[in-house]
Design a protein around this motif. Structure first.
Motif, PDB file in Angstrom:
ATOM      1  N   UNK A  93     -24.680 -31.198 -11.156  1.00 21.58           N
ATOM      2  CA  UNK A  93     -24.620 -30.108 -12.136  1.00 21.58           C
ATOM      3  C   UNK A  93     -25.847 -29.212 -11.989  1.00 21.58           C
ATOM      4  N   UNK A  94     -27.022 -29.842 -11.908  1.00 22.83           N
ATOM      5  CA  UNK A  94     -28.264 -29.075 -11.805  1.00 22.83           C
ATOM      6  C   UNK A  94     -28.234 -28.181 -10.574  1.00 22.83           C
ATOM      7  N   UNK A  95     -27.841 -28.751  -9.441  1.00 15.21           N
ATOM      8  CA  UNK A  95     -27.785 -27.975  -8.195  1.00 15.21           C
ATOM      9  C   UNK A  95     -26.817 -26.801  -8.350  1.00 15.21           C
ATOM     10  N   UNK A  96     -25.730 -27.043  -9.037  1.00 12.25           N
ATOM     11  CA  UNK A  96     -24.727 -26.010  -9.283  1.00 12.25           C
ATOM     12  C   UNK A  96     -25.286 -24.927 -10.204  1.00 12.25           C
ATOM     13  N   UNK A  97     -26.017 -25.330 -11.235  1.00 14.82           N
ATOM     14  CA  UNK A  97     -26.561 -24.382 -12.209  1.00 14.82           C
ATOM     15  C   UNK A  97     -27.711 -23.558 -11.635  1.00 14.82           C
ATOM     16  N   UNK A  98     -28.473 -24.141 -10.725  1.00  8.42           N
ATOM     17  CA  UNK A  98     -29.654 -23.481 -10.163  1.00  8.42           C
ATOM     18  C   UNK A  98     -29.215 -22.476  -9.104  1.00  8.42           C
ATOM     19  N   UNK A  99     -28.685 -21.355  -9.568  1.00  3.90           N
ATOM     20  CA  UNK A  99     -28.079 -20.381  -8.665  1.00  3.90           C
ATOM     21  C   UNK A  99     -29.067 -19.728  -7.709  1.00  3.90           C
TER      22      UNK A  99
END
Length: 185
Positions: A93-99
């Motif tokens: 999720x974090x990797x996905x959110x950290x655009x």
């Protein structure tokens, strides 16, 4: 082939042969491009944010960064979504959110992703601004307006309501159903 560990052996209740056949039916070349993924999921007429979100999902699953999702990456993605441990899912999720890839997520990045998810799922039960405010109010203990990976994981795990909200918002089951049942439309 042999036995490379129980994690691969029990990734899914279906056998590997079944998953491989489905993958090859959708992508005979053995590789899925971003364009093909969007075609498989029948994603047309999306907002710019939703389109950007699908791009971000693709690139987080393209683990070697070659511009394709191969069978191993495909199985790893499905396994994570279905059976991943909570820490694994939160890291994803974090990797996905950290655009922007700066190692931190801010309110704008989260709102953009949550709005995009709602565009794709057509589920607008929760206002993205409210979710983001709640997350930052509870998790951003330093009040910096940004969350590191560690803050995000620990904060989410410490607040059951935030975990539940993330789980519901990030539920990619509809996407998996399309992939499992074959090309949409």
């Amino acid at each position: 082939m042999g036995n490379h560990g129980s994690n691969l052996d029990d990734i899914l209740s279906e056998d590997m042969h079944h998953w491989y056949n489905m993958f090859m039916r959708e992508s005979p070349s053995g590789l899925i491009t971003l364009f093909e993924l969007k075609a498989i999921l029948n994603l047309k007429g999306m907002s710019e944010n939703a389109n950007s979100y699908v791009d971000q999902v693709f690139f987080t699953f393209d683990m070697d960064g070659d511009g394709y999702i191969d069978f191993v990456e495909y199985i790893a993605a499905i396994s994570l979504m279905l059976k991943g441990e909570i820490n694994q899912k939160l890291k994803w999720y974090f990797k996905l959110f950290d655009q922007d890839g700066n190692g931190k997520i801010d309110k704008e990045e989260l709102e953009t992703i949550f709005s995009a998810i709602q565009d794709i799922t057509r589920n607008r039960d929760i206002d993205p601004e409210e979710i983001v405010s709640l997350i930052f109010e509870r998790i951003d203990v330093n009040g910096e307006g940004e969350l590191t990976l560690e803050e995000f994981i620990e904060g989410a795990k410490d607040h059951e309501d935030i975990m539940e909200t993330l789980k519901n918002l990030m539920d990619l089951t509809p996407v998996l159903v399309i992939i499992i049942e074959g090309r949409a439309g």
